[in-house]
Scaffold this active site. Sequence first.
Site, PDB file in Angstrom:
ATOM      1  N   VAL A  10       0.861  -1.180   0.000  1.00 15.73           N
ATOM      2  CA  VAL A  10       0.000   0.000   0.000  1.00 15.73           C
ATOM      3  C   VAL A  10       0.899   1.233   0.000  1.00 15.73           C
ATOM      4  O   VAL A  10       2.006   1.204   0.529  1.00 15.73           O
ATOM      5  CB  VAL A  10      -0.970   0.038   1.209  1.00 15.73           C
ATOM      6  CG1 VAL A  10      -2.086  -0.987   1.035  1.00 15.73           C
ATOM      7  CG2 VAL A  10      -0.254  -0.172   2.525  1.00 15.73           C
ATOM      8  N   SER A  11       0.401   2.316  -0.602  1.00 19.62           N
ATOM      9  CA  SER A  11       1.216   3.517  -0.778  1.00 19.62           C
ATOM     10  C   SER A  11       1.297   4.405   0.450  1.00 19.62           C
ATOM     11  O   SER A  11       2.237   5.164   0.597  1.00 19.62           O
ATOM     12  CB  SER A  11       0.682   4.338  -1.952  1.00 19.62           C
ATOM     13  OG  SER A  11       0.720   3.567  -3.123  1.00 19.62           O
ATOM     14  N   THR A  12       0.285   4.344   1.330  1.00 18.20           N
ATOM     15  CA  THR A  12       0.299   5.200   2.512  1.00 18.20           C
ATOM     16  C   THR A  12       0.180   4.370   3.776  1.00 18.20           C
ATOM     17  O   THR A  12      -0.331   3.255   3.750  1.00 18.20           O
ATOM     18  CB  THR A  12      -0.862   6.223   2.489  1.00 18.20           C
ATOM     19  OG1 THR A  12      -2.098   5.520   2.645  1.00 18.20           O
ATOM     20  CG2 THR A  12      -0.879   7.029   1.198  1.00 18.20           C
ATOM     21  N   GLN A  15      -3.469   3.221   4.804  1.00 20.54           N
ATOM     22  CA  GLN A  15      -4.120   2.102   4.119  1.00 20.54           C
ATOM     23  C   GLN A  15      -3.692   0.792   4.766  1.00 20.54           C
ATOM     24  O   GLN A  15      -2.696   0.738   5.483  1.00 20.54           O
ATOM     25  CB  GLN A  15      -3.725   2.095   2.643  1.00 20.54           C
ATOM     26  CG  GLN A  15      -4.180   3.325   1.885  1.00 20.54           C
ATOM     27  CD  GLN A  15      -3.580   3.375   0.489  1.00 20.54           C
ATOM     28  OE1 GLN A  15      -2.381   3.151   0.311  1.00 20.54           O
ATOM     29  NE2 GLN A  15      -4.402   3.673  -0.497  1.00 20.54           N
TER      30      GLN A  15
END
Length: 196
Positions: A10-12, A15
């Site tokens: 996940v990018s953040t 999340q």
Amino acid sequence: MGKLIGYARVSTKQQDTDRQQADLLAAGVRRDDLYVDHGVSGARASRPAFDRALDAIHDGDTLVVTTLDRLGRSTQNMLDFAEALRARSAGLRVLNLGGGDVDTSTPMGSMVFTVMSALAQMELDIKRERITDSVAKRRTSGGDLGGRPQKVTDRQIQNAIRLIDGGEAAAGVLRDLGLSRSTFYRRAREISRVSS
């Protein structure tokens, strides 16, 4: 038959990878062979868990991801990656690609992967183009571009100017406002331009 090595990302930090992990485990990946990156962009060349997953792959193993965008951002990058796996006698399996499960170790899977990689790149390029166009239109019309809201109001800047002009030490006033010297003077110039 080799092992299935799972990768989720996940990018953040806000999340979570719960759904990806559940899908990978349901596809036959053992929990010990599951690697997860949190808060890491797919555009970055180095991703810690991804790098460990690649180190764990041996001849006959297959890297399993839920969707194509977990691997990277550009078509060329994804195709090079799939080719590098093939050169190591390893495969790549994407659980949700074009509505189904695609395994690059088969000729049909390899062809579908190539086509879907190109489509994913095209979609990303179109999205980028729309964003750029939207920002340009907003800028032209003088619309709000979003961004971080100002924490320090113009009135606070004006009061700070009066304090400094009245003999207060600039460093102390700016520290109390929580502003850097350059930000304060830039904002002061903007306010003086508007008021003149």
